[in-house]
Design a protein around this motif. Structure first.
Motif, PDB file in Angstrom:
ATOM      1  N   SER A  20      -0.712  14.044  -3.474  1.00 10.72           N
ATOM      2  CA  SER A  20      -2.137  14.567  -4.447  1.00 10.72           C
ATOM      3  C   SER A  20      -2.437  16.006  -3.188  1.00 10.72           C
ATOM      4  O   SER A  20      -3.233  17.364  -3.457  1.00 10.72           O
ATOM      5  CB  SER A  20      -3.230  14.101  -4.955  1.00 10.72           C
ATOM      6  OG  SER A  20      -2.862  12.852  -5.664  1.00 10.72           O
ATOM      7  N   PHE A  74       0.881  -1.085   0.294  1.00  9.22           N
ATOM      8  CA  PHE A  74      -0.272  -0.039   0.087  1.00  9.22           C
ATOM      9  C   PHE A  74       0.458   1.172  -0.093  1.00  9.22           C
ATOM     10  O   PHE A  74       0.045   2.722   0.257  1.00  9.22           O
ATOM     11  CB  PHE A  74      -0.747  -0.656   1.472  1.00  9.22           C
ATOM     12  CG  PHE A  74      -2.359  -1.202   1.062  1.00  9.22           C
ATOM     13  CD1 PHE A  74      -3.011  -0.429   0.702  1.00  9.22           C
ATOM     14  CD2 PHE A  74      -2.175  -2.263   1.900  1.00  9.22           C
ATOM     15  CE1 PHE A  74      -4.127  -1.606   0.145  1.00  9.22           C
ATOM     16  CE2 PHE A  74      -2.802  -2.901   2.038  1.00  9.22           C
ATOM     17  CZ  PHE A  74      -3.776  -2.992   1.029  1.00  9.22           C
ATOM     18  N   ALA A  98       2.430   2.292  -2.038  1.00  6.76           N
ATOM     19  CA  ALA A  98       2.934   3.096  -3.366  1.00  6.76           C
ATOM     20  C   ALA A  98       1.713   4.212  -3.360  1.00  6.76           C
ATOM     21  O   ALA A  98       1.622   4.910  -3.901  1.00  6.76           O
ATOM     22  CB  ALA A  98       3.410   2.345  -4.463  1.00  6.76           C
ATOM     23  N   SER A  99       0.603   3.562  -3.046  1.00 10.58           N
ATOM     24  CA  SER A  99      -0.845   4.547  -3.565  1.00 10.58           C
ATOM     25  C   SER A  99      -1.181   5.200  -2.866  1.00 10.58           C
ATOM     26  O   SER A  99      -1.609   6.076  -3.005  1.00 10.58           O
ATOM     27  CB  SER A  99      -1.471   2.884  -3.800  1.00 10.58           C
ATOM     28  OG  SER A  99      -1.817   1.965  -2.187  1.00 10.58           O
ATOM     29  N   VAL A 100      -0.701   5.038  -1.317  1.00 13.87           N
ATOM     30  CA  VAL A 100      -1.038   6.101  -0.276  1.00 13.87           C
ATOM     31  C   VAL A 100      -0.062   7.122  -0.679  1.00 13.87           C
ATOM     32  O   VAL A 100      -0.270   8.041  -0.279  1.00 13.87           O
ATOM     33  CB  VAL A 100      -0.623   5.637   0.966  1.00 13.87           C
ATOM     34  CG1 VAL A 100      -0.947   6.023   2.167  1.00 13.87           C
ATOM     35  CG2 VAL A 100      -1.979   4.868   1.460  1.00 13.87           C
ATOM     36  N   SER A 101       1.141   7.530  -0.561  1.00 18.35           N
ATOM     37  CA  SER A 101       1.872   7.974  -1.086  1.00 18.35           C
ATOM     38  C   SER A 101       1.452   9.055  -2.719  1.00 18.35           C
ATOM     39  O   SER A 101       1.700   9.999  -2.165  1.00 18.35           O
ATOM     40  CB  SER A 101       3.518   7.528  -1.617  1.00 18.35           C
ATOM     41  OG  SER A 101       3.984   6.890  -0.351  1.00 18.35           O
ATOM     42  N   ILE A 102       1.036   8.633  -3.007  1.00 19.66           N
ATOM     43  CA  ILE A 102       0.688   8.965  -4.448  1.00 19.66           C
ATOM     44  C   ILE A 102      -0.571   9.982  -4.141  1.00 19.66           C
ATOM     45  O   ILE A 102      -1.073  10.801  -3.886  1.00 19.66           O
ATOM     46  CB  ILE A 102       0.514   8.085  -5.585  1.00 19.66           C
ATOM     47  CG1 ILE A 102       1.397   7.633  -6.783  1.00 19.66           C
ATOM     48  CG2 ILE A 102      -1.391   8.960  -6.393  1.00 19.66           C
ATOM     49  CD1 ILE A 102       0.772   6.594  -7.021  1.00 19.66           C
ATOM     50  N   ALA A 103      -1.798   9.690  -2.868  1.00 17.12           N
ATOM     51  CA  ALA A 103      -2.717  10.037  -2.445  1.00 17.12           C
ATOM     52  C   ALA A 103      -2.329  11.060  -1.365  1.00 17.12           C
ATOM     53  O   ALA A 103      -3.208  12.584  -1.831  1.00 17.12           O
ATOM     54  CB  ALA A 103      -3.926   9.149  -1.928  1.00 17.12           C
TER      55      ALA A 103
END
Length: 112
Positions: A52, A42, A44-49
């Motif tokens: 943002s 998780f 990578a996706s949490v870092s992107i969120a």
């Protein structure tokens, strides 16, 4: 001639310094929190969120700060324009007064 060093109390320097400081804190501590609380898949996706969200928040903050600065600059320009107009009007009135005086006016420099 030596270039002027930035005034550390000026609005742009204070804004940029605060942004850099709090941005770095956000990145470091939010990444540590993500790594500690969530499993590896998780990250990578949490870092992107969270990146943002950071961009959105800082964009709104910059919009507000730039708008406030532009308002101040507009107010100062308007005040300066009014002051110049008042000075020109006073000069014109003085010229009318002096043109209307029939007597000779002698101006002496008392310092010499």
């Amino acid at each position: 001639m030596k270039p002027a060093s930035p005034d550390l109390n000026s609005s742009p320097v204070r804004i940029v310094t605060s942004y850099a400081f709090y941005g770095a804190l956000w990145i470091i501590f939010s990444d540590l929190l993500v790594m500690k609380l969530l499993p590896e898949p998780f990250h990578a996706s949490v870092s992107i969120a969270k990146g943002s969200i950071f961009i959105l928040f800082t964009s709104l903050l910059l919009y507000y700060l730039i708008g406030r600065q532009l308002t101040r600059m507009t107010q100062l320009a308007t005040a300066q324009k009014r002051a110049i107009e008042a000075q020109e009007e006073a000069s014109e009135r003085m010229a009318v007064i002096l043109d209307g005086i029939d007597a000779l006016i002698y101006v002496a420099d008392l310092k010499t």
